[in-house]
Motif scaffolding. Structure first.
Motif, PDB file in Angstrom:
ATOM      1  N   SER A   1      10.098  17.732  -4.281  1.00  0.00           N
ATOM      2  CA  SER A   1       9.493  16.740  -3.722  1.00  0.00           C
ATOM      3  C   SER A   1      10.148  15.539  -3.851  1.00  0.00           C
ATOM      4  N   LYS A   2      10.021  14.175  -2.935  1.00  0.00           N
ATOM      5  CA  LYS A   2      10.762  13.190  -2.922  1.00  0.00           C
ATOM      6  C   LYS A   2       9.909  11.935  -3.214  1.00  0.00           C
ATOM      7  N   ASN A   3       8.808  11.954  -4.108  1.00  0.00           N
ATOM      8  CA  ASN A   3       7.953  10.825  -4.216  1.00  0.00           C
ATOM      9  C   ASN A   3       8.424   9.974  -5.488  1.00  0.00           C
TER      10      ASN A   3
ATOM     11  N   PHE B   1       0.972  -1.056  -0.006  1.00  0.00           N
ATOM     12  CA  PHE B   1      -0.040  -0.001   0.101  1.00  0.00           C
ATOM     13  C   PHE B   1       0.869   1.396  -0.002  1.00  0.00           C
ATOM     14  N   ASP B   2       1.969   1.274  -0.630  1.00  0.00           N
ATOM     15  CA  ASP B   2       2.859   2.349  -0.600  1.00  0.00           C
ATOM     16  C   ASP B   2       2.447   3.277  -1.814  1.00  0.00           C
ATOM     17  N   THR B   3       2.028   4.532  -1.247  1.00  0.00           N
ATOM     18  CA  THR B   3       1.601   5.268  -2.275  1.00  0.00           C
ATOM     19  C   THR B   3       2.305   5.983  -3.497  1.00  0.00           C
ATOM     20  N   HIS B   4       3.805   5.742  -3.109  1.00  0.00           N
ATOM     21  CA  HIS B   4       4.700   6.079  -4.248  1.00  0.00           C
ATOM     22  C   HIS B   4       4.397   5.353  -5.606  1.00  0.00           C
ATOM     23  N   PHE B   5       3.762   4.170  -5.334  1.00  0.00           N
ATOM     24  CA  PHE B   5       3.530   3.444  -6.727  1.00  0.00           C
ATOM     25  C   PHE B   5       2.092   3.748  -7.257  1.00  0.00           C
ATOM     26  N   LYS B   6       1.325   4.731  -6.704  1.00  0.00           N
ATOM     27  CA  LYS B   6       0.093   5.264  -7.210  1.00  0.00           C
ATOM     28  C   LYS B   6       0.306   6.154  -8.139  1.00  0.00           C
TER      29      LYS B   6
ATOM     30  N   ASN C   1      -6.753   8.080  -1.283  1.00  0.00           N
ATOM     31  CA  ASN C   1      -6.905   9.400  -1.424  1.00  0.00           C
ATOM     32  C   ASN C   1      -5.638   9.836  -1.905  1.00  0.00           C
ATOM     33  N   ALA C   2      -4.467   9.154  -2.163  1.00  0.00           N
ATOM     34  CA  ALA C   2      -3.204   9.758  -2.563  1.00  0.00           C
ATOM     35  C   ALA C   2      -3.504  10.216  -3.856  1.00  0.00           C
ATOM     36  N   MET C   3      -2.682  11.356  -4.317  1.00  0.00           N
ATOM     37  CA  MET C   3      -2.326  11.859  -5.752  1.00  0.00           C
ATOM     38  C   MET C   3      -1.525  11.150  -6.661  1.00  0.00           C
ATOM     39  N   ASP C   4      -1.847  10.764  -7.839  1.00  0.00           N
ATOM     40  CA  ASP C   4      -1.172  10.024  -8.776  1.00  0.00           C
ATOM     41  C   ASP C   4       0.060  10.773  -9.024  1.00  0.00           C
ATOM     42  N   GLY C   5       1.251   9.804  -8.995  1.00  0.00           N
ATOM     43  CA  GLY C   5       2.342  10.408  -9.760  1.00  0.00           C
ATOM     44  C   GLY C   5       3.577   9.920  -8.993  1.00  0.00           C
ATOM     45  N   THR C   6       4.648  10.006  -9.688  1.00  0.00           N
ATOM     46  CA  THR C   6       6.082   9.606  -9.139  1.00  0.00           C
ATOM     47  C   THR C   6       7.167  10.415  -9.967  1.00  0.00           C
ATOM     48  N   LEU C   7       8.089  10.679  -9.127  1.00  0.00           N
ATOM     49  CA  LEU C   7       9.330  11.429  -9.783  1.00  0.00           C
ATOM     50  C   LEU C   7      10.006  10.178 -10.770  1.00  0.00           C
ATOM     51  N   GLY C   8      10.597  10.771 -11.731  1.00  0.00           N
ATOM     52  CA  GLY C   8      11.162  10.046 -12.792  1.00  0.00           C
ATOM     53  C   GLY C   8      12.373  10.255 -13.461  1.00  0.00           C
TER      54      GLY C   8
ATOM     55  N   ASP D   1       7.703  10.235 -17.490  1.00  0.00           N
ATOM     56  CA  ASP D   1       6.390  10.899 -16.724  1.00  0.00           C
ATOM     57  C   ASP D   1       6.657  11.276 -15.261  1.00  0.00           C
ATOM     58  N   HIS D   2       7.604  12.246 -15.255  1.00  0.00           N
ATOM     59  CA  HIS D   2       8.227  12.936 -13.906  1.00  0.00           C
ATOM     60  C   HIS D   2       7.046  13.864 -13.391  1.00  0.00           C
ATOM     61  N   VAL D   3       6.521  13.349 -12.306  1.00  0.00           N
ATOM     62  CA  VAL D   3       5.290  14.293 -11.802  1.00  0.00           C
ATOM     63  C   VAL D   3       5.650  14.391  -9.971  1.00  0.00           C
ATOM     64  N   PRO D   4       6.298  15.520  -9.873  1.00  0.00           N
ATOM     65  CA  PRO D   4       6.387  15.764  -8.518  1.00  0.00           C
ATOM     66  C   PRO D   4       5.125  16.020  -7.503  1.00  0.00           C
ATOM     67  N   ILE D   5       5.160  15.170  -6.401  1.00  0.00           N
ATOM     68  CA  ILE D   5       3.715  15.501  -5.450  1.00  0.00           C
ATOM     69  C   ILE D   5       4.367  15.785  -4.206  1.00  0.00           C
ATOM     70  N   ASP D   6       3.937  16.706  -3.332  1.00  0.00           N
ATOM     71  CA  ASP D   6       4.257  17.067  -1.991  1.00  0.00           C
ATOM     72  C   ASP D   6       3.840  15.880  -1.340  1.00  0.00           C
ATOM     73  N   ILE D   7       4.492  16.032  -0.143  1.00  0.00           N
ATOM     74  CA  ILE D   7       4.258  14.894   0.953  1.00  0.00           C
ATOM     75  C   ILE D   7       3.009  14.698   1.513  1.00  0.00           C
ATOM     76  N   GLU D   8       2.292  16.053   1.623  1.00  0.00           N
ATOM     77  CA  GLU D   8       0.947  16.059   2.324  1.00  0.00           C
ATOM     78  C   GLU D   8      -0.003  15.372   1.375  1.00  0.00           C
ATOM     79  N   HIS D   9       0.120  15.133   0.009  1.00  0.00           N
ATOM     80  CA  HIS D   9      -0.986  14.559  -0.833  1.00  0.00           C
ATOM     81  C   HIS D   9      -0.132  13.010  -1.065  1.00  0.00           C
ATOM     82  N   LYS D  10       0.548  12.629  -0.666  1.00  0.00           N
ATOM     83  CA  LYS D  10       1.317  11.150  -0.725  1.00  0.00           C
ATOM     84  C   LYS D  10       1.091  10.554   0.460  1.00  0.00           C
ATOM     85  N   ARG D  11       1.343  10.973   1.643  1.00  0.00           N
ATOM     86  CA  ARG D  11       1.193  10.265   2.901  1.00  0.00           C
ATOM     87  C   ARG D  11       0.055  10.298   3.472  1.00  0.00           C
ATOM     88  N   VAL D  12      -1.058   9.683   2.674  1.00  0.00           N
ATOM     89  CA  VAL D  12      -2.265   9.521   3.073  1.00  0.00           C
ATOM     90  C   VAL D  12      -2.839   8.131   2.543  1.00  0.00           C
TER      91      VAL D  12
END
Length: 421
Positions: free
Chosen positions: A392-394, A273-278, A322-329, A307-318
């Protein structure tokens, strides 16, 4: 600035005289002045002698998000372009994923101006529709004249088929390229993961392959009717590969890309359930990943993208739902692709694609502008926090064994070169 690269192995298959040869490369005032077996450093020249140094023409990425304007806490243009340069990319296409979205010529001019003087060339896309709401076409012609290289409602389907039809017909008047995201939102619904054994086991709402393939089939039918130029970004299923292969056999002007993480990972990674993979589209099955790799090798899939998509921690650590889609690439692009496909294939894929977007292809010869990536293809390492240069670190690649490190780039008479830990 004068630079001398010492004992650099040149990866340039189109130049048989130089390919895989070690050369000293003298760069003066942003131009490749001389390449020879040995060159003495002239006065006021910076010599660079790095372990197992390899060089190629600068790399290109057809899909990158930053954040500015509107989401500067995720990433600014200035730092994002420095990250891109440090990751080996001398040209990137910027997704229209900001707030407000770039849907006018002045928005495109703003983005281009923010990229002036930076080490990586920025090529903005414009929104396909006003505010990316999918109702009315945006100012496509004006944005094209201002420098937009394509038109895309970022990660949103074109719900109205007539709107896509009109866009493809209209864009032919000025050789415009239309993007269409491959996902039917009605079928996706509230899905958050690939529909299959893993999502069922985990109790996650599924996104069936049908959601992508139905959209791709529809778009290709419309393209066959209208003509024009269509690009389908980040396909993720075996069925999409087959549909696009058939369209190309018909002679349709369609290209597509795949995100590197959809090649490297499968939906089995979701078990923690690691949201980094969402991400969107979602990680699919191993069978889909194999079909995507096969599609790359036979030429059905034209491009790879971080497909580099930075997401702040507030939208990933949920919660996962509810987490936003996206990963650094960007930072992991070469190490993952090189490990998966080997250096020859990785460099071929990372240097192709500019011409589709009307961007000049760099060349590797004396008298040419220095547009060069520096890398070591043989070093293996575990991708960690120290490898992330983004704000961002996602990154879903954290803790993953990769092969190949990037030293940096030389472009626009600027050098971004360093040895990483």
């Amino acid at each position: 600035m004068n630079i001398l690269l010492k004992a650099a192995k040149i990866v340039c298959p189109e130049n048989k005289e130089l390919h895989l040869k070690k050369r000293d490369i003298l760069i003066k005032n942003g131009m490749i002045e001389k390449m020879a077996a040995s060159i003495e450093a002239p006065a006021n020249t910076k010599s660079i002698n790095l372990k197992n140094l390899h060089v190629s023409v600068g790399w290109f990425d057809s899909g990158v998000s930053f954040g500015e304007p509107g989401f500067e806490e995720r990433e600014t243009i200035a730092n994002g372009l420095r990250v891109a340069a440090s990751s080996g990319f001398t040209d990137i296409l910027l997704y229209p994923s900001t707030h407000p979205v770039p849907d006018t010529s002045s928005d495109v001019v703003f983005l281009k101006e923010r990229g002036l003087g930076k080490p990586t060339n920025i090529h903005p896309m414009g929104a396909l529709t006003k505010n990316s709401e999918g109702v009315d076409l945006a100012e496509l012609f004006d944005m094209k004249n201002a420098g937009a290289v394509a038109f895309f409602d970022f990660k949103k389907q074109v719900s109205n088929p007539n709107l896509l039809k009109i866009a493809l017909l209209y864009a032919q008047n000025f050789d415009g390229l239309v993007f269409s995201f491959p996902q039917d939102g009605s079928i996706k619904g509230t899905g958050v993961a690939h529909e299959g054994e893993v999502s069922t086991t985990l109790g996650l709402k599924g996104i069936p392959a049908l959601a992508e393939e139905l959209q791709v089939a529809r778009d290709l039918f419309i393209l066959e009717y209208t003509g024009g130029k269509l690009h389908i970004p980040t396909i993720s299923t075996a069925g999409s590969v087959k549909l696009i292969a058939n369209a190309k056999k018909k002679g349709l002007d369609v290209t597509c890309s795949v995100a590197i993480h959809n090649l490297f990972f499968s939906d089995g990674e979701l078990k923690g359930f690691d949201t980094h993979f969402k991400v969107s589209p979602p990680l699919r099955s191993k069978a889909d990943s194999k079909a995507l790799i096969k599609g790359l090798k036979d030429g059905t899939i034209d491009l790879v993208t971080s497909d580099h998509v930075p997401i702040d921690i507030e939208h990933k650590r949920v919660e996962f739902d509810n987490a936003m889609d996206g990963t650094l690439g960007l930072e992991s692009a070469f190490g993952s692709l090189n490990q998966l496909l080997g250096t020859k294939e990785a460099i071929a894929l990372m240097t192709k694609g500019r011409s589709r977007f009307g961007i000049e292809n760099p060349s590797f010869k004396e008298g040419a502008k220095a547009n060069i990536t520096l890398f070591n293809p043989d070093e293996t390492y575990t991708f960690g926090q120290s490898n992330i240069l983004s704000t961002s670190k996602n990154s879903m690649f954290l803790g993953t064994e990769l092969k190949g490190k990037v030293y940096g780039t030389i472009n626009k008479d600027q050098i971004i070169v360093h040895e990483r830990d």
